[in-house]
Design a protein around this motif. Structure first.
Motif, short mmCIF file in Angstrom:
data_model
loop_
_atom_site.label_atom_id
_atom_site.label_comp_id
_atom_site.label_asym_id
_atom_site.label_seq_id
_atom_site.Cartn_x
_atom_site.Cartn_y
_atom_site.Cartn_z
N ALA A 81 0.83 -1.21 0.00
CA ALA A 81 0.00 0.00 0.00
C ALA A 81 0.86 1.26 0.00
N GLU A 82 2.02 1.20 0.64
CA GLU A 82 2.89 2.36 0.77
C GLU A 82 3.80 2.58 -0.42
N ARG A 83 4.18 1.49 -1.10
CA ARG A 83 5.14 1.60 -2.20
C ARG A 83 4.93 0.44 -3.17
N ALA A 84 4.88 0.77 -4.45
CA ALA A 84 4.77 -0.24 -5.49
C ALA A 84 5.72 0.15 -6.62
N VAL A 85 6.40 -0.83 -7.18
CA VAL A 85 7.36 -0.58 -8.25
C VAL A 85 7.12 -1.61 -9.36
N ALA A 86 7.16 -1.14 -10.61
CA ALA A 86 7.02 -2.03 -11.75
C ALA A 86 7.79 -1.46 -12.93
N THR A 87 8.11 -2.34 -13.87
CA THR A 87 8.76 -1.93 -15.11
C THR A 87 7.83 -2.18 -16.29
N MET A 88 8.13 -1.48 -17.38
CA MET A 88 7.36 -1.63 -18.62
C MET A 88 8.30 -1.36 -19.79
N PRO A 89 8.28 -2.19 -20.83
CA PRO A 89 9.13 -1.93 -21.98
C PRO A 89 8.60 -0.77 -22.81
N VAL A 90 9.51 -0.04 -23.42
CA VAL A 90 9.10 1.00 -24.36
C VAL A 90 8.60 0.33 -25.65
N GLU A 91 9.33 -0.68 -26.10
CA GLU A 91 8.96 -1.38 -27.33
C GLU A 91 7.54 -1.94 -27.23
N GLY A 92 6.75 -1.66 -28.24
CA GLY A 92 5.36 -2.12 -28.25
C GLY A 92 4.39 -1.13 -27.63
N ASN A 93 4.91 -0.10 -26.99
CA ASN A 93 4.07 0.89 -26.30
C ASN A 93 4.35 2.31 -26.79
N THR A 94 4.76 2.42 -28.06
CA THR A 94 5.13 3.73 -28.61
C THR A 94 3.99 4.35 -29.42
N GLN A 95 4.11 5.64 -29.60
CA GLN A 95 3.18 6.36 -30.48
C GLN A 95 3.80 6.48 -31.86
N VAL A 96 3.12 7.15 -32.76
CA VAL A 96 3.49 7.17 -34.17
C VAL A 96 4.91 7.67 -34.46
N VAL A 97 5.46 8.57 -33.66
CA VAL A 97 6.82 9.08 -33.91
C VAL A 97 7.90 8.25 -33.22
N GLY A 98 7.51 7.14 -32.60
CA GLY A 98 8.50 6.21 -32.05
C GLY A 98 8.90 6.42 -30.61
#
Length: 156
Positions: free
Chosen positions: A48-65
């Motif tokens: 509840a006090e702290r949460a940490v996660a990662t996410m790749p940039v690849e696959g989650n980009t907008q049209v300009v990359g």
């Protein structure tokens, strides 16, 4: 496997997302959600006090990359909502009522880390700040989410 929990239809999803084994029973009816899976979000801390996660940039980009601004918000809302849900406990649930974000810097490759810190953990409201950073620790965005804590409906 040495963890003491019952396997269910979401066990593989929960393990892949890095959800600690002691929380699997809590999420056994819902898993982490399809969007968390699609975005590639993986938890490394969850309280509840702290949460940490990662996410790749690849696959989650907008049209300009570059990483889509909405992807920042998905990571922020995921972390803040999970932390609020943990705070709510087994007899209640948390629903988001407000989220905002400021994007400071773009990123075109690599991994983003979101660190969620509780600002307020009340009886009916929670507020968390989520800071997204790149692999060099540079701040990419800052978000804030407020969740309403509601009692679970009574079942007969």
């Amino acid at each position: 496997m040495t963890d003491n929990f019952t396997r269910n239809k979401f066990s593989d999803q929960l393990e892949a997302a890095g959800v600690p084994a002691h929380m699997h029973d809590w999420l056994s009816g819902h898993g982490v959600g399809a969007l968390v899976e699609k975005m590639g979000i993986v938890f490394s801390e969850l309280s509840a006090e702290r949460a940490v996660a990662t996410m790749p940039v690849e696959g989650n980009t907008q049209v300009v990359g570059i990483l889509h601004g909405g992807a920042h918000m998905v990571l922020a809302e995921t972390l803040g909502s999970f932390a609020a849900g943990i705070h709510a406990g087994p007899n209640a649930h948390a629903v988001g009522i407000e989220i905002n974000g400021t994007h400071h810097r773009s990123i075109a490759a690599g991994t983003v880390t979101g660190t969620c810190t509780a600002v307020h953990l009340g009886r009916t409201l929670t507020t968390h700040e989520i800071v997204m950073t790149d692999e060099q620790g540079r701040r990419l965005s800052t978000c804030r989410i407020t969740n309403l804590v509601r009692p679970n409906p009574k079942t007969s």
